[in-house]
Design an enzyme around this catalytic site. Structure first.
Site, short mmCIF file in Angstrom:
data_model
loop_
_atom_site.label_atom_id
_atom_site.label_comp_id
_atom_site.label_asym_id
_atom_site.label_seq_id
_atom_site.Cartn_x
_atom_site.Cartn_y
_atom_site.Cartn_z
CD GLU A 1 9.84 -13.67 -46.13
OE1 GLU A 1 8.66 -13.62 -46.50
OE2 GLU A 1 10.18 -14.03 -44.98
CD GLU B 1 10.61 -12.85 -41.22
OE1 GLU B 1 10.96 -11.90 -41.95
OE2 GLU B 1 9.46 -13.34 -41.22
#
Ligand SMILES: *[C@@H]1O[C@H](CO)[C@@H](O)[C@H](O)[C@H]1NC(C)=O
Ligand SMILES: *[C@@H]1O[C@H](CO)[C@@H](O)[C@H](O)[C@H]1NC(C)=O
Ligand SMILES: *[C@@H]1O[C@H](CO)[C@@H](O)[C@H](O)[C@H]1NC(C)=O
Ligand SMILES: *[C@@H]1O[C@H](CO)[C@@H](O)[C@H](O)[C@H]1NC(C)=O
Ligand SMILES: *[C@@H]1O[C@H](CO)[C@@H](O)[C@H](O)[C@H]1NC(C)=O
Ligand SMILES: *[C@@H]1O[C@H](CO)[C@@H](O)[C@H](O)[C@H]1NC(C)=O
Ligand SMILES: *[C@@H]1O[C@H](CO)[C@@H](O)[C@H](O)[C@H]1NC(C)=O
Length: 666
Positions: free
Chosen positions: A181, A257
């Site tokens: 991320e 995810e």
């Protein structure tokens, strides 16, 4: 009758027979070719320290939990295990240790991810393993909070982890990611590919960029070298949809995810919808749950956002939650390498269906009719949807036309009159001319399959839930610790490890040591101090005692603490009662980890390279402290926080040791 239903019924009856109201026929067919190849359903351990408490469970409970997660035809029967490549920094619910704390250091036995991967593989030799860094040790960034200035160093560091997995644990890591991320760097990705290949790891595939679909998709389209380096676009929390550019790349699309929802029944419903609709809406062929198992203190961020709950190693209690059985609906009846049919989609009255085949005549259909409010589900929320009960007819054609019978597995949430039921094996369906009709209510999941090996595994109930013991001691005297960390300590900044000092004359050969000497390349805002928390978040009145040993002359400092109220990504603003001693001969009592709110201070005579015993008592609004058994300060007024964990830690990223830790709480 509900207006919407009657309107739909009129429409439907117009096209079909009069008895068939609110119904629709769905064709499942492989005549026009198949859809994408399925890559599996997985769980993510890490990002960070989400399996921290699991390792301390006694047998047989620990193995039972692992069976519910990984054992084929038992529970979740996961196809994929993704783990964090520990980077020494806070990555949501704690820090995970790196295999290279320092530039000249290599150790492939720290933490618990190696163990977890081996346990998973023991149960399912075919499990797909994935590694992804969230953070990196400080030396990788040469002191800057950025891993791409020296891409060769970062690539070598990550490749070492993959080589170590093979060399020390015989684990084949099949996929590796970039930086969770955070920004990616094209030059780094190409160099990572090159470094993998140079080390004989041509078969390890790269996932990029574990963030959003863009900008990685656009970069893959305009840079053919980058495109040949990357095998999978992994997006996080895609809300079941993808974007045109991602489809144009022709790469595999994964939700690398997803979920991140409290694991009660509502969470189970969110997960059911995600698992189907990630393919129906977004053509994603793998979905990975953050997180695998909620094995961290529930008061840390995102408490219980795992497929099941195992957060009480001291009692042995664990809970097999709804998402385990929702996962089983897909995982027990498909395998990576199966293929989705093109005939997948939404149901007329809400919900969705997918169908997969092994290409040898087997068929698995998963249907969900989830109504649960999307606002509790995932980030970002799904568009609005409505589901009502409906009769759905499925017509099997092509290779499936001659199927005579299907096994039926059902979960029912939200049942008004009776308890919800999960993953029930009900009477097989007999097919007439390849056709069957289901009366679908709201909030149900069905699997219809030719596979006959499904099983709802079960163990006797684990011991009842219990609070963390009110009297707890650890002298860290373990000859061959199975893990580098002591039970129940949850590092929130810094890394604490068992340590052996063979030259010690006796009392402190076995200690617990904070080992980071530099701020890592962080993922969130780690504190400037190091801290490891332990115990019961509800603790108010207690005495914490610990022997401490500073290894930094003059500037060194250590603390013990009570009522610590924050960890995870909020650790910087943790409050509590912190009793510090410093190597310059002073002490301080502060109301915060940052050390800004001073409640007491003075001379202590403490120094580095000598052991001191600290004792902190907090009761009601008052705190007092002993040094080496003598009262050093008292009546410090503590209004807030009212409760929290006990903790140990250091003033900065410095070496320091702890021994004979003890808590006595009321
Ligand atoms: C692993 O995969 C192989 C080949 O697909 C298969 O034959 C075997 O049964 C699988 N083993 C398990 C335990 O699922
Ligand atoms: C590809 O597109 C991105 C975004 O527009 C741009 O930053 C990058 O420089 C481009 N790369 C190449 C090789 O053209
Ligand atoms: C389905 O899979 C099983 C193994 O699970 C296999 O024995 C069987 O031949 C396959 N095909 C059909 C049509 O059932
Ligand atoms: C769902 O139902 C609500 C209220 O009944 C309605 O306002 C909304 O437009 C519906 N949404 C869809 C996608 O049909
Ligand atoms: C489904 O079909 C049954 C008859 O087989 C009928 O009684 C029922 O009302 C139908 N349900 C809906 C929602 O149309
Ligand atoms: C190990 O113990 C010896 C003897 O007490 C002491 O001098 C030395 O500082 C200790 N070293 C560490 C790293 O704890
Ligand atoms: C902690 O001590 C205070 C003062 O004695 C008391 O009022 C409070 O109830 C105690 N809290 C607990 C949880 O025992």
């Amino acid at each position: 009758m509900d207006r919407r239903v009657s309107a739909a019924a009129v429409l439907c009856c117009f096209y079909l027979s009069l008895e068939c109201c609110s119904c629709h026929t769905y064709v499942l067919n492989d005549k026009e070719g198949l859809g994408r190849v399925f890559d599996g359903i997985g769980g993510l351990s890490g990002g960070g320290a989400t399996s921290r408490l699991l390792v301390s469970y006694a047998e047989p409970y620990r193995s039972q939990i692992l069976d519910y997660l990984f054992k084929p035809n038992f529970g979740a029967s996961l196809h994929i295990l993704k783990v964090e490549i520990g980077g020494d920094a806070q990555t949501t619910d704690g820090t995970e240790p790196s295999h290279m704390h320092y530039e000249n250091d290599e150790n492939y036995f720290r933490g618990y991810e190696w163990w977890l991967m081996k346990e998973a593989k023991k149960r399912n030799p075919n499990i797909t393993l994935i590694g992804l860094p969230w953070a990196f040790p400080g030396w990788v960034g040469h002191g800057k909070n950025w891993p791409y200035d020296y891409p060769d160093i970062t690539a070598a560091y990550v490749v070492n982890w993959i080589l170590g997995a093979k060399q020390y644990h015989d684990l084949d890591i099949q996929y590796v990611g970039i930086w969770n991320e955070r920004n990616f760097d094209s030059k780094y990705i190409k160099l990572l590919r090159y470094t993998l290949d140079k080390n004989g790891l041509e078969w390890v595939r790269i996932i990029a960029s574990d963030n959003l679909w863009e900008p990685i998709a656009l970069f893959l389209l305009n840079d053919s070298d980058l495109s040949s380096a990357v095998d999978v676009i992994g997006a996080h929390y895609p809300g079941t949809t993808t974007v045109k550019d991602a489809l144009k790349t022709q790469k595999k699309l994964w939700s690398s995810e997803d979920y991140s929802t409290f694991n009660d029944e509502v969470g189970g419903g969110c997960w059911a919808r995600i698992l189907n609709q990630n393919y129906v809406n977004g053509l994603m062929t793998a979905t990975i749950s953050w997180n695998l198992v909620a094995s961290y203190y529930e008061d840390l961020p995102f408490g219980r956002d795992g497929l099941m709950t195992a957060q009480e190693p001291w009692s042995g209690n664990y809970v097999v939650e709804a998402p385990i059985w929702i996962t089983a609906h897909t995982t027990q009846f498909t395998q990576p390498g199966w293929t989705y049919l093109q005939t997948v989609g939404h149901l007329a009255q809400g919900g969705s269906y997918v169908a997969l085949t092994d290409g040898k005549g087997n068929l698995t259909v998963v249907i969900e009719t989830m109504t649960h409010d999307q606002s509790v589900c995932i980030r970002p929320p799904l568009p609005p949807f409505n589901v009502t009960s409906q009769n759905a007819t499925f017509q099997l054609q092509g290779s499936f036309a001659s199927i005579k019978e299907l096994q039926v597995w059902r979960s029912q949430f939200n049942v008004k009159t009776k308890k919800p039921s999960f993953f029930e094996n009900i009477t097989p369906l007999k097919l007439l001319d390849g056709s069957f009709t289901l009366n679908l209510a709201e909030d149900e999941v069905y699997t219809l399959t030719t596979i006959t090996t499904g099983q709802k595994g079960c163990y006797p109930d684990p011991p009842p839930s219990a609070r963390f013991p009110n009297v707890y001691k650890d002298d860290f005297r373990v000859e061959n610790p199975p893990f580098s960390e002591a039970p129940h300590f949850a590092d929130q900044t810094g890394v604490f490890e068992y340590y052996i000092n063979l030259t010690d004359p006796g009392p402190h050969i076995f200690t617990f040591r904070q080992v980071l000497t530099q701020r890592p390349v962080t993922w969130v805002s780690d504190a400037d101090q190091t801290i490891s928390v332990i115990g019961d978040y509800q603790w108010q009145n207690l005495t914490v005692t610990c022997d401490v040993f500073m290894e930094t002359i003059k500037a060194g400092g250590v603390f013990i603490a009570a009522r610590v109220d924050k960890g995870g990504q909020s650790v910087r603003s943790a409050k509590g009662v912190f009793f510090w001693v410093f190597a310059d001969g002073t002490y301080k009592v502060t109301n915060d980890l940052a050390g800004k709110t001073v409640l007491a201070e003075g001379q202590s005579g403490t120094r580095a390279y000598g052991w001191h015993t600290l004792s902190l008592t907090v009761k009601g609004q008052y705190a007092s402290g002993l040094l080496n058994g003598y009262l050093l300060w008292k009546n410090a007024v503590v209004l807030t926080p009212k409760n929290g964990w006990a903790a140990i830690g250091t003033r900065s990223f410095e070496l320091a040791q702890f021994d004979n830790f003890a808590v006595v709480a009321e």
